[in-house]
Design a protein around this motif. Structure first.
Motif, short mmCIF file in Angstrom:
data_model
loop_
_atom_site.label_atom_id
_atom_site.label_comp_id
_atom_site.label_asym_id
_atom_site.label_seq_id
_atom_site.Cartn_x
_atom_site.Cartn_y
_atom_site.Cartn_z
N PHE A 3 40.23 16.41 -17.62
CA PHE A 3 40.74 17.06 -16.42
C PHE A 3 42.26 16.90 -16.30
CE2 PHE A 3 40.34 12.94 -14.30
CZ PHE A 3 41.36 12.96 -13.35
N GLN A 4 42.81 15.77 -16.75
CA GLN A 4 44.26 15.61 -16.70
C GLN A 4 44.94 16.61 -17.64
OE1 GLN A 4 42.24 12.85 -17.21
NE2 GLN A 4 42.98 11.13 -16.01
N HIS A 5 44.34 16.82 -18.81
CA HIS A 5 44.92 17.75 -19.77
C HIS A 5 44.89 19.18 -19.22
CE1 HIS A 5 46.38 19.00 -23.66
NE2 HIS A 5 45.47 19.95 -23.66
N ALA A 6 43.77 19.58 -18.65
CA ALA A 6 43.66 20.93 -18.09
C ALA A 6 44.64 21.12 -16.94
CB ALA A 6 42.23 21.20 -17.62
N GLU A 47 33.95 12.00 -13.49
CA GLU A 47 34.88 12.49 -14.51
C GLU A 47 34.46 13.87 -15.03
OE1 GLU A 47 37.79 11.18 -15.79
OE2 GLU A 47 37.67 9.73 -14.16
N LEU A 48 33.17 14.03 -15.23
CA LEU A 48 32.64 15.31 -15.70
C LEU A 48 32.88 16.41 -14.67
CD1 LEU A 48 31.09 16.77 -17.92
CD2 LEU A 48 28.98 16.07 -16.82
N ARG A 49 32.62 16.09 -13.40
CA ARG A 49 32.86 17.07 -12.32
C ARG A 49 34.33 17.45 -12.25
NH1 ARG A 49 34.29 16.50 -6.78
NH2 ARG A 49 33.44 18.15 -5.49
N SER A 50 35.22 16.46 -12.35
CA SER A 50 36.65 16.73 -12.32
C SER A 50 37.08 17.62 -13.48
CB SER A 50 37.44 15.43 -12.35
OG SER A 50 37.19 14.67 -11.20
N ALA A 51 36.50 17.37 -14.65
CA ALA A 51 36.83 18.20 -15.81
C ALA A 51 36.40 19.64 -15.61
CB ALA A 51 36.18 17.62 -17.07
N ILE A 52 35.22 19.85 -15.07
CA ILE A 52 34.72 21.20 -14.81
C ILE A 52 35.62 21.92 -13.80
CG2 ILE A 52 32.82 22.52 -13.79
CD1 ILE A 52 30.94 20.37 -15.05
N ARG A 53 35.98 21.23 -12.72
CA ARG A 53 36.83 21.85 -11.70
C ARG A 53 38.21 22.19 -12.26
NH1 ARG A 53 35.44 20.46 -5.96
NH2 ARG A 53 37.67 20.63 -5.69
N MET A 55 39.01 22.73 -15.43
CA MET A 55 38.89 23.83 -16.40
C MET A 55 38.73 25.16 -15.68
SD MET A 55 39.19 22.74 -19.46
CE MET A 55 39.17 21.22 -20.36
N ARG A 56 37.99 25.16 -14.57
CA ARG A 56 37.83 26.39 -13.79
C ARG A 56 39.18 26.83 -13.22
NH1 ARG A 56 33.80 25.48 -9.50
NH2 ARG A 56 32.29 25.80 -11.16
N ALA A 57 39.95 25.88 -12.69
CA ALA A 57 41.27 26.22 -12.14
C ALA A 57 42.20 26.73 -13.23
CB ALA A 57 41.88 25.00 -11.44
N LEU A 58 42.12 26.13 -14.43
CA LEU A 58 42.93 26.61 -15.56
C LEU A 58 42.52 28.01 -15.95
CD1 LEU A 58 45.01 26.28 -17.79
CD2 LEU A 58 43.26 25.04 -19.12
N HIS A 59 41.23 28.26 -16.01
CA HIS A 59 40.73 29.60 -16.35
C HIS A 59 41.24 30.62 -15.33
CE1 HIS A 59 37.81 32.92 -16.24
NE2 HIS A 59 37.82 32.76 -17.57
#
Length: 94
Positions: A3-6, A47-53, A55-59
């Motif tokens: 999530f930090q990378h995205a 952490e998984l939830r944060s990554a999904i959110r 990635m969605r914002a990046l998309h």
């Protein structure tokens, strides 16, 4: 760390056109005991939830052709000097 990378790509890479590299280390590489704790299931799911959110914002930002986050604020000379000093101390740790 995904999530930090995205978020870094969304807030820096998209609006400023810069490349973003993210580096992580294994917790057991640090002498600090606080980093040696096992990951609980709830923490892993967060952490998984944060990554999904993220990635969605990046998309969304890429789909819109712009980042939705505010532009990063300029860094003051004092803040840059303090960050540089902290990095130097970390590099020179035994």
């Amino acid at each position: 760390m995904p999530f930090q990378h995205a978020d870094a790509i969304r807030t820096l890479g998209v609006p400023l056109g810069v490349d973003v590299d993210t580096v992580g280390v294994e917790p057991h590489w640090s002498p600090e005991a606080g980093l040696h704790q096992p990951v609980a299931p709830g923490t892993y799911l967060q952490e998984l939830r944060s990554a999904i959110r993220s990635m969605r914002a990046l998309h969304d930002a890429l789909s819109d052709g712009r980042a939705r986050a505010a532009q990063p604020a300029p860094v003051s000379a004092t803040a840059a000097r303090n960050a540089s000093e902290r990095c130097s101390k970390l590099r020179n740790r035994p």
